[in-house]
Design a protein around this motif. Structure first.
Motif, PDB file in Angstrom:
ATOM      1  N   MET A 172     -30.478  20.074  18.470  1.00 14.46           N
ATOM      2  CA  MET A 172     -30.477  20.538  17.082  1.00 14.46           C
ATOM      3  C   MET A 172     -31.657  21.467  16.803  1.00 14.46           C
ATOM      4  O   MET A 172     -31.546  22.434  16.061  1.00 14.46           O
ATOM      5  N   GLN A 173     -32.790  21.167  17.434  1.00 15.50           N
ATOM      6  CA  GLN A 173     -33.950  22.043  17.251  1.00 15.50           C
ATOM      7  C   GLN A 173     -33.677  23.431  17.820  1.00 15.50           C
ATOM      8  O   GLN A 173     -33.991  24.455  17.201  1.00 15.50           O
ATOM      9  N   GLU A 174     -33.070  23.472  19.011  1.00 14.57           N
ATOM     10  CA  GLU A 174     -32.829  24.759  19.663  1.00 14.57           C
ATOM     11  C   GLU A 174     -31.868  25.626  18.862  1.00 14.57           C
ATOM     12  O   GLU A 174     -32.034  26.851  18.764  1.00 14.57           O
ATOM     13  N   PHE A 175     -30.838  24.992  18.260  1.00 16.20           N
ATOM     14  CA  PHE A 175     -29.818  25.759  17.552  1.00 16.20           C
ATOM     15  C   PHE A 175     -29.964  25.653  16.037  1.00 16.20           C
ATOM     16  O   PHE A 175     -29.027  25.956  15.291  1.00 16.20           O
ATOM     17  N   SER A 176     -31.141  25.221  15.585  1.00 17.62           N
ATOM     18  CA  SER A 176     -31.468  25.172  14.153  1.00 17.62           C
ATOM     19  C   SER A 176     -30.399  24.453  13.336  1.00 17.62           C
ATOM     20  O   SER A 176     -30.050  24.854  12.233  1.00 17.62           O
ATOM     21  N   GLY A 177     -29.860  23.385  13.899  1.00 24.05           N
ATOM     22  CA  GLY A 177     -28.892  22.581  13.177  1.00 24.05           C
ATOM     23  C   GLY A 177     -27.474  23.121  13.200  1.00 24.05           C
ATOM     24  O   GLY A 177     -26.593  22.564  12.528  1.00 24.05           O
ATOM     25  N   ARG A 218     -16.658  19.994  18.797  1.00 23.37           N
ATOM     26  CA  ARG A 218     -17.574  19.921  17.649  1.00 23.37           C
ATOM     27  C   ARG A 218     -17.538  18.538  16.986  1.00 23.37           C
ATOM     28  O   ARG A 218     -18.567  17.987  16.623  1.00 23.37           O
ATOM     29  N   GLU A 219     -16.315  17.985  16.832  1.00 22.99           N
ATOM     30  CA  GLU A 219     -16.191  16.672  16.195  1.00 22.99           C
ATOM     31  C   GLU A 219     -16.862  15.579  17.032  1.00 22.99           C
ATOM     32  O   GLU A 219     -17.438  14.637  16.498  1.00 22.99           O
ATOM     33  N   SER A 220     -16.763  15.694  18.351  1.00 21.99           N
ATOM     34  CA  SER A 220     -17.414  14.705  19.231  1.00 21.99           C
ATOM     35  C   SER A 220     -18.932  14.740  19.047  1.00 21.99           C
ATOM     36  O   SER A 220     -19.595  13.707  18.994  1.00 21.99           O
ATOM     37  N   LEU A 221     -19.488  15.950  18.949  1.00 22.85           N
ATOM     38  CA  LEU A 221     -20.929  16.066  18.737  1.00 22.85           C
ATOM     39  C   LEU A 221     -21.318  15.503  17.375  1.00 22.85           C
ATOM     40  O   LEU A 221     -22.346  14.821  17.242  1.00 22.85           O
ATOM     41  N   HIS A 222     -20.491  15.768  16.365  1.00 22.11           N
ATOM     42  CA  HIS A 222     -20.760  15.211  15.035  1.00 22.11           C
ATOM     43  C   HIS A 222     -20.849  13.686  15.099  1.00 22.11           C
ATOM     44  O   HIS A 222     -21.730  13.069  14.488  1.00 22.11           O
ATOM     45  N   ARG A 223     -19.933  13.076  15.839  1.00 24.61           N
ATOM     46  CA  ARG A 223     -19.945  11.607  15.924  1.00 24.61           C
ATOM     47  C   ARG A 223     -21.196  11.102  16.642  1.00 24.61           C
ATOM     48  O   ARG A 223     -21.780  10.083  16.268  1.00 24.61           O
ATOM     49  N   LEU A 224     -21.596  11.810  17.686  1.00 30.42           N
ATOM     50  CA  LEU A 224     -22.812  11.416  18.397  1.00 30.42           C
ATOM     51  C   LEU A 224     -24.043  11.537  17.495  1.00 30.42           C
ATOM     52  O   LEU A 224     -24.916  10.665  17.487  1.00 30.42           O
ATOM     53  N   LEU A 225     -24.119  12.624  16.746  1.00 30.87           N
ATOM     54  CA  LEU A 225     -25.256  12.818  15.838  1.00 30.87           C
ATOM     55  C   LEU A 225     -25.326  11.684  14.826  1.00 30.87           C
ATOM     56  O   LEU A 225     -26.400  11.135  14.540  1.00 30.87           O
ATOM     57  N   ARG A 270     -24.044   8.665  15.182  1.00 33.08           N
ATOM     58  CA  ARG A 270     -24.311   7.398  15.879  1.00 33.08           C
ATOM     59  C   ARG A 270     -25.802   7.210  16.133  1.00 33.08           C
ATOM     60  O   ARG A 270     -26.317   6.100  16.037  1.00 33.08           O
ATOM     61  N   TYR A 271     -26.506   8.301  16.458  1.00 36.84           N
ATOM     62  CA  TYR A 271     -27.915   8.195  16.799  1.00 36.84           C
ATOM     63  C   TYR A 271     -28.846   8.583  15.659  1.00 36.84           C
ATOM     64  O   TYR A 271     -30.059   8.678  15.844  1.00 36.84           O
ATOM     65  N   GLY A 272     -28.271   8.794  14.474  1.00 35.73           N
ATOM     66  CA  GLY A 272     -29.106   9.038  13.303  1.00 35.73           C
ATOM     67  C   GLY A 272     -29.830  10.371  13.320  1.00 35.73           C
ATOM     68  O   GLY A 272     -30.902  10.504  12.730  1.00 35.73           O
ATOM     69  N   VAL A 273     -29.269  11.363  14.001  1.00 35.28           N
ATOM     70  CA  VAL A 273     -29.864  12.704  14.033  1.00 35.28           C
ATOM     71  C   VAL A 273     -29.096  13.573  13.045  1.00 35.28           C
ATOM     72  O   VAL A 273     -27.888  13.777  13.203  1.00 35.28           O
ATOM     73  N   ARG A 274     -29.764  14.078  12.036  1.00 31.73           N
ATOM     74  CA  ARG A 274     -29.107  14.853  10.980  1.00 31.73           C
ATOM     75  C   ARG A 274     -29.277  16.347  11.233  1.00 31.73           C
ATOM     76  O   ARG A 274     -30.422  16.850  11.266  1.00 31.73           O
ATOM     77  N   SER A 275     -28.177  17.047  11.382  1.00 26.67           N
ATOM     78  CA  SER A 275     -28.255  18.481  11.677  1.00 26.67           C
ATOM     79  C   SER A 275     -28.953  19.243  10.561  1.00 26.67           C
ATOM     80  O   SER A 275     -29.680  20.220  10.809  1.00 26.67           O
ATOM     81  N   GLU A 276     -28.781  18.776   9.304  1.00 25.40           N
ATOM     82  CA  GLU A 276     -29.385  19.505   8.180  1.00 25.40           C
ATOM     83  C   GLU A 276     -30.913  19.481   8.205  1.00 25.40           C
ATOM     84  O   GLU A 276     -31.558  20.333   7.591  1.00 25.40           O
ATOM     85  N   ASP A 277     -31.478  18.499   8.905  1.00 22.48           N
ATOM     86  CA  ASP A 277     -32.943  18.426   9.000  1.00 22.48           C
ATOM     87  C   ASP A 277     -33.526  19.558   9.839  1.00 22.48           C
ATOM     88  O   ASP A 277     -34.743  19.796   9.810  1.00 22.48           O
ATOM     89  N   PHE A 278     -32.657  20.246  10.609  1.00 25.87           N
ATOM     90  CA  PHE A 278     -33.157  21.283  11.526  1.00 25.87           C
ATOM     91  C   PHE A 278     -32.781  22.700  11.094  1.00 25.87           C
ATOM     92  O   PHE A 278     -33.112  23.663  11.755  1.00 25.87           O
ATOM     93  N   LYS A 279     -32.082  22.794   9.954  1.00 28.33           N
ATOM     94  CA  LYS A 279     -31.701  24.109   9.477  1.00 28.33           C
ATOM     95  C   LYS A 279     -32.913  24.869   8.939  1.00 28.33           C
ATOM     96  O   LYS A 279     -33.731  24.272   8.236  1.00 28.33           O
ATOM     97  N   ARG A 280     -33.016  26.110   9.278  1.00 26.37           N
ATOM     98  CA  ARG A 280     -34.139  26.932   8.815  1.00 26.37           C
ATOM     99  C   ARG A 280     -33.925  27.311   7.362  1.00 26.37           C
ATOM    100  O   ARG A 280     -32.816  27.647   6.945  1.00 26.37           O
ATOM    101  N   SER A 281     -34.991  27.238   6.586  1.00 31.11           N
ATOM    102  CA  SER A 281     -34.900  27.644   5.171  1.00 31.11           C
ATOM    103  C   SER A 281     -34.799  29.165   5.113  1.00 31.11           C
ATOM    104  O   SER A 281     -35.387  29.881   5.916  1.00 31.11           O
ATOM    105  N   GLU A 282     -34.020  29.630   4.122  1.00 29.98           N
ATOM    106  CA  GLU A 282     -33.837  31.086   3.984  1.00 29.98           C
ATOM    107  C   GLU A 282     -35.085  31.745   3.442  1.00 29.98           C
ATOM    108  O   GLU A 282     -35.777  31.172   2.631  1.00 29.98           O
TER     109      GLU A 282
END
Length: 474
Positions: free
Chosen positions: A435-440, A453-460, A462-474
Motif C-alpha cells: 500500500m505504501q508503494e502504490f499510495s493506497g 482486486r477483490e481478493s486483495l481487498h479481502r486480505l487488506l 483481514r489484516y487491518g490494513v486500510r488503503s485510505e491511510d496510504f493515499k497521498r493528500s492532494e
C-alpha cells in the motif's frame, strides 16, 4: 502423520480431474474426501464433520450454493470455499455474503489454494477458541463482580463469603486495581445487612478540612457554609456497611475520632457534643502496608488493631494469569462494539504475559483502548497498548516499523502457533509495504501482487490494513 489427526477437507466438483488436482495440492497436509456432486456431498455432510469444504459453484443438480446452505445448516463453523470461473465471480461474492469464507477463481495457483484453505482452517480454529472462551466466561466462578476461576480466586470467594456471615470489621489489602471495592460490596451483599445501605468513600479523595464533617456529619452553623445540619456517612450507612477505601490516607486527628466511633458505636457531629448511635459494619481497604505506617508514626496503632480483625488480601493479577483471558473477554463483551468478537491467540499471549502493575483496572483500560482502535473482528497485538504488546517478544506495529517476533520468542511457542504468528506478521508487513508503494491504489497493488482486486481487498480487511491511510493528500 496419521490422517486421523489431520484436518478434514471435503472437495466437491463434478469433474474428476479437478477433484484429483485439489487432492494432490492438499493431500499431504489434510485428510481429503472427494464428492462428485452436490447430492453426494450432502450425504457425506450428514454422516461426518469436515473442517473445510471446497466446492465448485456450477454443478448439475445441487450446486455450490446448495452445498453452502447445507454446510451452514449442519455445521455453521465449518468454512466453505467456492471455486468459480472468472465470469461467475459476482455469484461468489454473493455467496460470501451468505456465509462462505472465500472463493478461488479459475485458473488458480496451487499455492493460493493451500493458503486460502490454511486461512480458513485458522479462522475456524480461532472461532472455536473464541466460543470456548465465551463458554468458560459464562460458567466462570463469580462473586458479585469478582470474576475468576483460578485457585487464588476460588480461595478469595470462599473467604469473603465466610467473613460476610460474621458481623466483624474487615480490612482489605492488595495493590491498586485489584478490586477492593468489589470485594467490599461482595461482603455486604453476602451478609445479613444486604438489604440495608452500602456507602463507599475514598478517604484519600476527601479534602483534609472536610473529612471529619463527611464521616460524622455537622450541626447547623458548625463552620462557615454549614447553613443546615447534615448527617455524615456513618449515619447514612446505619444498618448497613460503610466502606472506607484508602483508609491509610486519613489524617491522624480523624483517626482518633474514627477509632472512638468504632469502639463506642456512636458518632458526634462537628459542632455538637450530642452522640448519635450508629449500627454500621465497617469494611476498610488500603494498598499501603499499615503495619509499616504504624511504625513510621503515620497511622495510629490502636485504630490499626481495631480494623485488623479480619484481613483479606486480594491477589495481584500477575498471581492469577489464567484469569486474564476470561477478564479480557468479559471487558470485551461489555464494550458495546459487537463487531469486535474476540482476540487473536497472539494478543491473548501478550495479555497473559504482561505483569499488570495496575492490575484488573489497567487490564480493563487496555481492552477498552484495543476495542476503540481495532480494525478487524479480532483484537491483535497491534491494538494493545505498546507496553502490553511488547511483552514476551511480541512487538507492536504501532511503535515499530518492522513488526517481527524474535527467533527466541518464537522458539518458546508450539510449532503451529509460531508458524501462524509468523505468517500473520509477514502478511501484514507485505500488505503495508504494498500500500505504501502504490499510495493506497488497490488496483495497481493487485496487479503487482498477482491477484484479483477483490481478493486483495479481502486480505487488506483481514489484516487491518486500510488503503485510505496510504493515499497521498492532494
Amino acid at each position: 502423520m496419521s490422517t486421523q489427526t489431520q484436518p478434514g477437507v471435503l472437495v466437491v466438483d463434478d469433474k474428476e480431474n479437478m477433484r484429483k488436482l485439489f487432492s494432490r495440492i492438499l493431500g499431504d497436509a489434510y485428510s481429503v474426501t472427494e464428492a462428485a456432486d452436490g447430492e453426494q456431498a450432502m450425504s457425506l455432510l450428514a454422516s461426518r464433520d469436515f473442517d473445510v469444504v471446497v466446492t465448485d459453484i456450477q454443478m448439475p443438480g445441487a450446486d455450490g450454493f446448495a452445498v453452502l446452505r447445507e454446510v451452514k445448516r449442519r455445521a455453521p463453523d465449518t468454512e466453505v470455499i467456492l471455486v468459480t470461473a472468472f465470469a461467475s465471480i459476482p455469484k461468489a461474492v454473493e455467496a460470501i455474503k451468505e456465509g462462505a469464507y472465500d472463493y478461488l477463481s479459475k485458473p488458480f495457483d496451487p499455492d493460493e489454494v493451500a493458503l486460502v484453505v490454511a486461512r480458513a482452517l485458522e479462522k475456524r480454529r480461532q472461532g472455536r477458541e473464541a466460543a470456548g472462551l465465551k463458554a468458560r466466561l459464562a460458567s466462570a466462578p463469580e462473586l458479585h463482580g469478582l470474576l475468576g476461576g483460578s485457585a487464588a480466586m476460588h480461595a478469595l470467594h470462599g473467604l469473603l463469603s465466610q467473613v460476610a456471615a460474621r458481623d466483624l470489621t474487615v480490612l482489605l489489602t492488595g495493590e491498586t486495581g485489584t478490586g477492593k471495592e468489589l470485594a467490599a460490596r461482595a461482603v455486604h451483599k453476602e451478609s445479613p445487612r444486604a438489604a440495608k445501605p452500602f456507602v463507599a468513600v475514598n478517604c484519600g479523595a476527601l479534602p483534609a478540612e472536610l473529612v471529619e464533617s463527611e464521616l460524622f456529619g455537622h450541626a447547623k452553623g458548625a463552620f462557615t457554609g454549614a447553613t443546615v445540619a447534615k448527617p455524615g456517612l456513618f449515619e447514612e450507612a446505619h444498618g448497613g456497611t460503610l466502606f472506607l477505601d484508602e483508609i491509610g490516607d486519613l489524617p491522624l486527628p480523624v483517626q482518633v475520632k474514627l477509632n472512638r466511633a468504632l469502639q463506642e458505636k456512636e458518632v458526634r457531629r462537628v459542632g455538637t457534643t450530642v452522640p448519635v448511635k450508629v449500627d454500621v459494619r465497617v469494611v476498610a481497604a488500603t494498598h499501603r502496608d499499615l503495619s509499616a505506617e504504624v511504625a513510621a508514626g503515620r497511622f495510629r496503632e490502636d485504630l490499626y488493631y481495631r480494623l485488623n480483625v479480619v484481613t483479606v488480601r486480594l491477589p495481584a493479577l500477575r498471581e492469577r494469569r489464567e484469569d486474564v483471558p476470561l477478564l479480557a473477554m468479559h471487558f470485551l463483551s461489555g464494550s458495546g462494539r459487537s463487531e469486535v468478537e474476540s482476540f487473536t491467540a497472539e494478543a491473548l499471549r501478550a495479555l497473559a504475559s504482561y505483569d499488570w502493575p495496575g492490575n484488573v483496572r489497567q487490564l480493563e483500560n487496555a481492552v477498552a483502548r484495543a476495542v476503540a482502535v481495532a480494525r478487524g473482528t479480532r483484537i491483535t497485538p497491534e491494538d494493545l497498548p505498546p507496553e502490553v504488546a511488547t511483552s514476551r517478544g511480541v512487538t507492536s506495529g504501532a511503535t515499530a516499523p518492522g513488526v517481527r517476533a524474535t527467533a527466541e520468542s518464537l522458539a518458546k511457542l508450539p510449532y503451529r502457533e509460531a508458524v501462524d504468528g509468523a505468517r500473520d506478521t509477514v502478511s501484514r508487513e507485505y500488505l503495508t509495504a504494498l500500500m505504501q508503494e502504490f499510495s493506497g491504489n488497490v488496483t495497481h497493488a493487485a496487479e503487482r501482487a498477482g491477484m484479483e482486486r477483490e481478493s486483495l481487498h479481502r486480505l487488506l480487511k483481514r489484516y487491518g490494513v486500510r488503503s485510505e491511510d496510504f493515499k497521498r493528500s492532494e
